[in-house]
Design a protein around this motif. Structure first.
Motif, PDB file in Angstrom:
ATOM      1  N   ASN A 111      13.965 -59.270  -4.496  1.00 48.11           N
ATOM      2  CA  ASN A 111      14.852 -59.447  -5.680  1.00 48.11           C
ATOM      3  C   ASN A 111      13.867 -59.784  -7.118  1.00 48.11           C
ATOM      4  O   ASN A 111      14.304 -59.259  -8.083  1.00 48.11           O
ATOM      5  N   MET A 114      12.613 -56.281  -7.914  1.00 52.37           N
ATOM      6  CA  MET A 114      13.683 -55.629  -8.464  1.00 52.37           C
ATOM      7  C   MET A 114      13.760 -55.942  -9.991  1.00 52.37           C
ATOM      8  O   MET A 114      13.855 -55.183 -10.899  1.00 52.37           O
ATOM      9  N   THR A 117      11.045 -55.266 -12.224  1.00 52.00           N
ATOM     10  CA  THR A 117      10.769 -53.770 -12.529  1.00 52.00           C
ATOM     11  C   THR A 117      12.002 -53.497 -13.625  1.00 52.00           C
ATOM     12  O   THR A 117      11.649 -52.598 -14.588  1.00 52.00           O
ATOM     13  N   TYR A 132      21.735 -52.206  -9.907  1.00 45.02           N
ATOM     14  CA  TYR A 132      21.379 -52.509  -8.736  1.00 45.02           C
ATOM     15  C   TYR A 132      22.078 -53.383  -7.628  1.00 45.02           C
ATOM     16  O   TYR A 132      22.074 -53.160  -6.574  1.00 45.02           O
ATOM     17  N   SER A 148      12.196 -53.261   2.868  1.00 44.76           N
ATOM     18  CA  SER A 148      12.437 -53.827   1.476  1.00 44.76           C
ATOM     19  C   SER A 148      11.107 -54.622   0.925  1.00 44.76           C
ATOM     20  O   SER A 148      10.892 -54.508   0.070  1.00 44.76           O
ATOM     21  N   SER A 152       8.913 -53.747  -2.104  1.00 46.48           N
ATOM     22  CA  SER A 152       8.447 -54.866  -3.138  1.00 46.48           C
ATOM     23  C   SER A 152       7.343 -54.868  -3.570  1.00 46.48           C
ATOM     24  O   SER A 152       6.795 -55.088  -4.555  1.00 46.48           O
ATOM     25  N   LEU A 155       6.265 -51.919  -5.749  1.00 46.41           N
ATOM     26  CA  LEU A 155       6.927 -52.357  -7.427  1.00 46.41           C
ATOM     27  C   LEU A 155       5.934 -53.158  -7.782  1.00 46.41           C
ATOM     28  O   LEU A 155       5.620 -53.167  -9.023  1.00 46.41           O
ATOM     29  N   ILE A 311      15.508 -47.421  -7.556  1.00 44.93           N
ATOM     30  CA  ILE A 311      15.651 -48.219  -8.721  1.00 44.93           C
ATOM     31  C   ILE A 311      15.308 -47.460  -9.953  1.00 44.93           C
ATOM     32  O   ILE A 311      16.116 -47.403 -11.169  1.00 44.93           O
TER      33      ILE A 311
END
Length: 395
Positions: A111, A114, A117, A132, A148, A152, A155, A311
């Protein structure tokens, strides 16, 4: 239901008060408050998600040792698990031997990557958070835990990719591969970064996409080729044995509408948004997402690659819808709200409420509603029936 309603209300409030009105007071508090809320919802969930129920939780308690018992054989020979994930799981189990603790740690990494980002690539951060939470959060939080973590790390590596710091970028991708093999395709992202958009290139890409959709049988070698690579063989075997993931689709005339809506128009949009330089360089990631979706529409085994850039697809749609409303009527914010709402409903309702062959005829909503937590450990009959049907899973 309030577990889901509360963050959605806060996000909608943020869209109006911060994205639209451009206020600053308590903006960071609401933004990061939503992030921590998502972490808790994910970390404290109970029996939500196919992969978690089917193997992750069982593996944690029965097969993952504490760090003092970790050896080379465990890290390198555990079936279908990469050493980074195994070491991470053992560290978590050593600290607190509870599966929900490990999920909470994963949720924090996922999270925060995300939300950072979203904040980096769009000014309408609360609209980005809303998209999201609606379209990405449930899948990343309750299903693909290993992937996931790999996503991450990708990202987090974007700043190195943008600044051409290749050693640091590839170190991050190496760490991602240690969690999930699918991230290996990220080694080509520096090449994608060099793409320069022009009208001619966009039309060539659009034609190529159309030809792929019309003559997809000629590309059936792709999943077989991937399955033949030793590095992917064991993982691919599970997918190739599945009726859903192994077969390729045949082209139907009705899919031309899908092509125009989901490929051609977005490609044209990428050109104009790149031209006006309002998207902060996400066009290349969107291009990757579009072509992954094209191939996975006919070879579902490839769909996982799109998760790494999903995303950016939603951030891009925010820019595209705003750009379209500006063309229709300059600075009409009500029109932007209407267009965005139609887009959200158009994608949200089929995604969650329409029965899907992939999920044994159940709608996706069964997996995530109602919310159940590790505090009361309530089981939902319909969800358990879904698990039993999908995996022949029996308590």
């Amino acid at each position: 239901i309030m577990v889901y309603i509360i963050p959605l209300i806060i996000a909608i409030f943020g869209i109006y008060f911060y994205d639209y009105k451009d206020n600053a007071r308590y903006k960071n508090a609401f933004f990061w408050g939503l992030m921590f809320y998502c972490v808790l919802v994910s970390g404290l969930s109970y029996r939500m998600g196919i992969d978690i129920v089917n193997f992750y939780e069982t593996e944690f308690y029965e097969k993952y040792p504490v760090i003092s018992h970790v050896d080379e054989n465990y890290l390198l020979n555990f079936p279908r698990r990469q050493p980074g994930w195994l070491l991470f799981a053992s560290i978590c189990k050593t600290i607190i031997p509870d599966f929900n603790f490990m999920k909470t740690v994963i949720a924090f990494f996922v999270n925060i990557s995300m939300f950072l980002t979203i904040r980096r690539y769009t000014d309408n951060v609360f609209l980005g958070v809303l998209l999201y939470m609606l379209f990405i959060f449930p899948y990343f939080s309750f299903e693909i835990l290993r992937e996931s973590m790999a996503i991450s790390m990708f990202l987090f590596s974007l700043k190195y990719l943008e600044n051409r710091k290749w050693i640091k970028y590839y170190l991050m991708i190496f760490m991602a591969v240690l969690f999930h093999k699918s991230s290996l395709f990220l080694v080509v992202m520096p090449l994608v970064r060099e793409i320069r958009f022009s009208k001619r290139q966009i039309y060539v890409l659009a034609l190529f996409a159309f030809l792929v959709m019309c003559f997809q049988s000629y590309f059936s070698f792709i999943p077989k080729m991937l399955a033949s690579i030793p590095f992917f063989a064991l993982k691919a075997e599970g997918y190739m044995d599945s009726d859903y993931f192994s077969k390729y689709r045949t082209f139907k005339i009705s899919q031309f509408y899908t092509y125009v809506l989901n490929v051609f128009i977005p490609l044209i949009g990428i050109y104009y948004i790149e031209r006006f330089k309002v998207n902060r360089g996400i066009g290349k990631f969107v291009l990757v997402s579009l072509f992954v979706s094209i191939f996975s529409a006919f070879f579902p085994i490839l769909f996982r690659l799109g998760n790494y850039v999903s995303i950016f697809l939603y951030i891009y749609m925010m820019y595209l819808l705003s750009y379209m409303s500006d063309i229709i009527k300059r600075n009409n914010n009500l029109l932007k709200v209407i267009i965005c709402s139609i887009y959200i409903l158009y994608n949200f309702i089929p995604a969650y409420f329409v029965p899907q062959d992939r999920f044994a005829g159940f709608p996706l909503i069964v997996k995530i509603y109602p919310y159940t937590s590790c505090i009361d450990k309530e089981t939902i009959l319909e969800r358990e029936m879904f698990y039993y049907t999908f995996f022949n899973y029996n308590n």
